[in-house]
Design an enzyme around this catalytic site. Structure first.
Site, PDB file in Angstrom:
ATOM      1  N   SER A 148       0.879  -1.176   0.000  1.00  0.00           N
ATOM      2  CA  SER A 148       0.000   0.000   0.000  1.00  0.00           C
ATOM      3  C   SER A 148       0.912   1.219   0.000  1.00  0.00           C
ATOM      4  O   SER A 148       2.084   1.121   0.394  1.00  0.00           O
ATOM      5  CB  SER A 148      -0.836   0.005   1.279  1.00  0.00           C
ATOM      6  OG  SER A 148      -1.527   1.232   1.430  1.00  0.00           O
ATOM      7  N   TYR A 161      -2.109  -0.727  10.445  1.00  0.00           N
ATOM      8  CA  TYR A 161      -2.111  -0.999   8.995  1.00  0.00           C
ATOM      9  C   TYR A 161      -0.811  -0.508   8.362  1.00  0.00           C
ATOM     10  O   TYR A 161      -0.170  -1.224   7.583  1.00  0.00           O
ATOM     11  CB  TYR A 161      -3.330  -0.315   8.367  1.00  0.00           C
ATOM     12  CG  TYR A 161      -3.503  -0.589   6.893  1.00  0.00           C
ATOM     13  CD1 TYR A 161      -3.958  -1.829   6.442  1.00  0.00           C
ATOM     14  CD2 TYR A 161      -3.228   0.393   5.943  1.00  0.00           C
ATOM     15  CE1 TYR A 161      -4.123  -2.085   5.090  1.00  0.00           C
ATOM     16  CE2 TYR A 161      -3.398   0.150   4.589  1.00  0.00           C
ATOM     17  CZ  TYR A 161      -3.846  -1.094   4.166  1.00  0.00           C
ATOM     18  OH  TYR A 161      -4.006  -1.336   2.821  1.00  0.00           O
TER      19      TYR A 161
HETATM   20  N1  LIG Z   1      -8.772  -0.769  -1.850  1.00  0.00           N
HETATM   21  C1  LIG Z   1      -7.791   0.086  -1.565  1.00  0.00           C
HETATM   22  O1  LIG Z   1      -7.976   1.312  -1.636  1.00  0.00           O
HETATM   23  C2  LIG Z   1      -6.442  -0.434  -1.166  1.00  0.00           C
HETATM   24  C3  LIG Z   1      -5.389   0.495  -1.063  1.00  0.00           C
HETATM   25  C4  LIG Z   1      -4.117   0.022  -0.705  1.00  0.00           C
HETATM   26  C5  LIG Z   1      -3.919  -1.321  -0.457  1.00  0.00           C
HETATM   27  N2  LIG Z   1      -4.965  -2.198  -0.532  1.00  0.00           N
HETATM   28  C6  LIG Z   1      -4.692  -3.597  -0.251  1.00  0.00           C
HETATM   29  O2  LIG Z   1      -5.180  -4.395  -1.318  1.00  0.00           O
HETATM   30  C7  LIG Z   1      -5.496  -5.706  -0.833  1.00  0.00           C
HETATM   31  C8  LIG Z   1      -6.888  -6.059  -1.292  1.00  0.00           C
HETATM   32  O3  LIG Z   1      -7.746  -5.060  -0.837  1.00  0.00           O
HETATM   33  P1  LIG Z   1      -9.165  -4.791  -1.513  1.00  0.00           P
HETATM   34  O4  LIG Z   1      -9.539  -3.398  -1.177  1.00  0.00           O
HETATM   35  O5  LIG Z   1      -9.150  -5.264  -2.908  1.00  0.00           O
HETATM   36  O6  LIG Z   1     -10.036  -5.752  -0.615  1.00  0.00           O
HETATM   37  P2  LIG Z   1     -11.590  -6.094  -0.660  1.00  0.00           P
HETATM   38  O7  LIG Z   1     -12.079  -5.669   0.659  1.00  0.00           O
HETATM   39  O8  LIG Z   1     -12.256  -5.566  -1.869  1.00  0.00           O
HETATM   40  O9  LIG Z   1     -11.528  -7.667  -0.782  1.00  0.00           O
HETATM   41  C9  LIG Z   1     -10.991  -8.327   0.231  1.00  0.00           C
HETATM   42  C10 LIG Z   1     -11.119  -9.829   0.011  1.00  0.00           C
HETATM   43  O10 LIG Z   1     -10.241 -10.368   0.965  1.00  0.00           O
HETATM   44  C11 LIG Z   1     -10.869 -11.466   1.571  1.00  0.00           C
HETATM   45  N3  LIG Z   1     -10.216 -11.722   2.844  1.00  0.00           N
HETATM   46  C12 LIG Z   1     -10.284 -10.981   3.974  1.00  0.00           C
HETATM   47  N4  LIG Z   1      -9.558 -11.558   4.950  1.00  0.00           N
HETATM   48  C13 LIG Z   1      -9.025 -12.691   4.408  1.00  0.00           C
HETATM   49  C14 LIG Z   1      -8.201 -13.717   4.917  1.00  0.00           C
HETATM   50  N5  LIG Z   1      -7.778 -13.720   6.188  1.00  0.00           N
HETATM   51  N6  LIG Z   1      -7.853 -14.732   4.098  1.00  0.00           N
HETATM   52  C15 LIG Z   1      -8.290 -14.774   2.811  1.00  0.00           C
HETATM   53  N7  LIG Z   1      -9.077 -13.823   2.278  1.00  0.00           N
HETATM   54  C16 LIG Z   1      -9.439 -12.800   3.067  1.00  0.00           C
HETATM   55  C17 LIG Z   1     -12.326 -11.031   1.679  1.00  0.00           C
HETATM   56  O11 LIG Z   1     -13.188 -12.132   1.879  1.00  0.00           O
HETATM   57  C18 LIG Z   1     -12.530 -10.322   0.344  1.00  0.00           C
HETATM   58  O12 LIG Z   1     -12.977 -11.228  -0.668  1.00  0.00           O
HETATM   59  C19 LIG Z   1      -5.304  -5.639   0.683  1.00  0.00           C
HETATM   60  O13 LIG Z   1      -4.040  -6.164   1.017  1.00  0.00           O
HETATM   61  C20 LIG Z   1      -5.367  -4.155   0.982  1.00  0.00           C
HETATM   62  O14 LIG Z   1      -4.675  -3.818   2.165  1.00  0.00           O
HETATM   63  C21 LIG Z   1      -6.221  -1.780  -0.898  1.00  0.00           C
END
Ligand SMILES: NC(=O)c1ccc[n+]([C@@H]2O[C@H](COP(=O)([O-])OP(=O)(O)OC[C@H]3O[C@@H](n4cnc5c(N)ncnc54)[C@H](O)[C@@H]3O)[C@@H](O)[C@H]2O)c1
Length: 260
Positions: A148, A161
Site C-alpha cells: 500500500s 495498517y
Molecule cells: N482498496 C484500496 O484502496 C487499497 C489500497 C491500498 C492497499 N490495498 C490492499 O489491497 C489488498 C486487497 O484489498 P481490496 O480493497 O481489494 O479488498 P476487498 O475488501 O475488496 O476484498 C478483500 C477480500 O479479501 C478477503 N479476505 C479478507 N480476509 C481474508 C483472509 N484472512 N484470508 C483470505 N481472504 C481474506 C475477503 O473475503 C474479500 O474477498 C489488501 O491487502 C489491501 O490492504 C487496498
C-alpha cells in the site's frame, strides 16, 4: 485460453489470495485473460464463487480454495495444490490484507494489531516462504505482494495498517535480494485509494467527502481494481524480467505529492 499479448504468461501456473473481491478478483481475471492457470483463494466462499463464475465466462482455467490466508497450513496447502494440479508455481499474488478502525496511537489495542499482523504480515510471510521453497526447486518464479502507499508513508490513525504494510515492503525487498540470483523475482504494488467495495460504498453514502478526497489526488480520481491488477500481471510477466525488489506506486501520483 490463447494469449493475445507478449506477457509470456500463457500456460503458466499461479495463485491469487483474497480473490473473492476487489484487487484480488481483478488480478485473478487478468491472469486468466493472459492465458495463465490460476488457483483463486479466499476466506469467504460467496465472493470466490462470483470470481469463479467471471473467469469461467471468459473460458479461463482456474481452481478454487477456501481458506484463511493468515494460516500457515493454508499457505502450504495452496502452494501444494497448484503444483499438484499443474506441475509448477510460476507466479503468486499475495494480496490478502485487512485494515483497522481509525484511532490515535495512544488508544491502540494490541489485540487489533495482532489481527492485522496475522493476515497482512504473517499471512504474507508464510505464503512467501512456501512459494519460495517451490520456486527455488524450479529455479524460477515471480511473486507480487499487495502492500500500500501506507507501506511507504505515515497515515494518522492507521498505525497498525501502516506498520503491517511497511513490513510487507520490507519482506519484499529482503526476499528479492535473497533470491535474485536464483531466478526468482519479488516485487510489491503500493496501491493508493482504489475503488473496491468499501470505497464504492463510501462513495455512495458520502459523495461530497469522496469527491473532496478524489480531487486531492493528482489524477483527480481514485484507482480501479483493474489498474492494480494490470501492474501485478505485468510485474509477474516476462516483460518485467529485470525487475525485482520494486515497490511500485499505483496511485495516480498521490504518493509523490507531499501532502501536508
Ligand atoms: N482498496 C484500496 O484502496 C487499497 C489500497 C491500498 C492497499 N490495498 C490492499 O489491497 C489488498 C486487497 O484489498 P481490496 O480493497 O481489494 O479488498 P476487498 O475488501 O475488496 O476484498 C478483500 C477480500 O479479501 C478477503 N479476505 C479478507 N480476509 C481474508 C483472509 N484472512 N484470508 C483470505 N481472504 C481474506 C475477503 O473475503 C474479500 O474477498 C489488501 O491487502 C489491501 O490492504 C487496498
Amino acid at each position: 485460453m490463447t494469449e493475445t499479448n507478449s506477457l509470456g504468461l500463457a500456460g503458466k501456473n499461479g495463485l491469487v489470495t483474497a480473490a473473492g473481491d476487489g484487487i484480488g478478483r481483478a488480478s485473478a481475471l487478468a491472469f486468466a485473460a493472459a492465458g495463465a492457470r490460476v488457483l483463486i483463494s479466499d476466506i469467504a466462499p460467496e465472493g470466490l464463487e462470483e470470481t469463479a463464475r467471471l473467469i469461467r465466462e471468459t473460458g479461463g482455467t482456474f481452481e478454487t480454495l477456501i481458506g484463511d490466508a493468515s494460516l500457515e497450513s493454508v499457505a502450504e496447502e495452496t502452494v501444494a495444490r497448484v503444483v499438484e494440479l499443474w506441475g509448477s508455481l510460476d507466479f503468486a499474488h499475495n494480496n490478502a490484507g485487512i485494515g483497522t478502525a481509525n484511532s490515535p496511537f495512544a488508544d491502540q489495542d494490541r489485540a487489533a494489531w495482532e489481527r492485522v499482523f496475522s493476515v497482512n504480515v504473517f499471512g504474507t510471510m508464510t505464503f512467501m516462504k512456501h512459494e519460495l521453497r517451490q520456486m527455488e526447486k524450479q529455479g524460477s518464479g515471480a511473486i507480487v505482494n499487495t502492500a500500500s502507499m501506507a507501506g511507504k508513508n505515515g497515515s494518522p490513525g492507521l498505525s497498525a495498517y501502516v506498520a503491517s504494510k511497511w513490513a510487507v515492503n520490507g519482506m519484499t525487498q529482503t526476499a528479492a535480494l535473497e533470491y535474485a540470483a536464483k531466478g526468482i523475482r519479488v516485487n510489491s504494488i503500493c496501491p493508493g485509494a482504489t475503488l473496491t467495495t468499501a470505497l464504492r460504498n463510501w462513495k455512495a453514502s458520502s459523495p461530497d467527502a469522496y469527491d473532496a478526497v478524489a480531487a486531492s489526488i493528482p489524477m483527480r480520481r481514485m484507482g480501479e481494481p483493474e489498474e492494480q491488477a494490470a501492474a501485478v500481471v505485468w510485474l509477474c510477466s516476462a516483460q518485467a524480467s529485470y525487475i525485482t525488489g520494486t515497490l511500485l506506486n499505483v496511485e495516480g501520483g498521490d504518493g509523490i505529492l507531499g501532502k501536508p
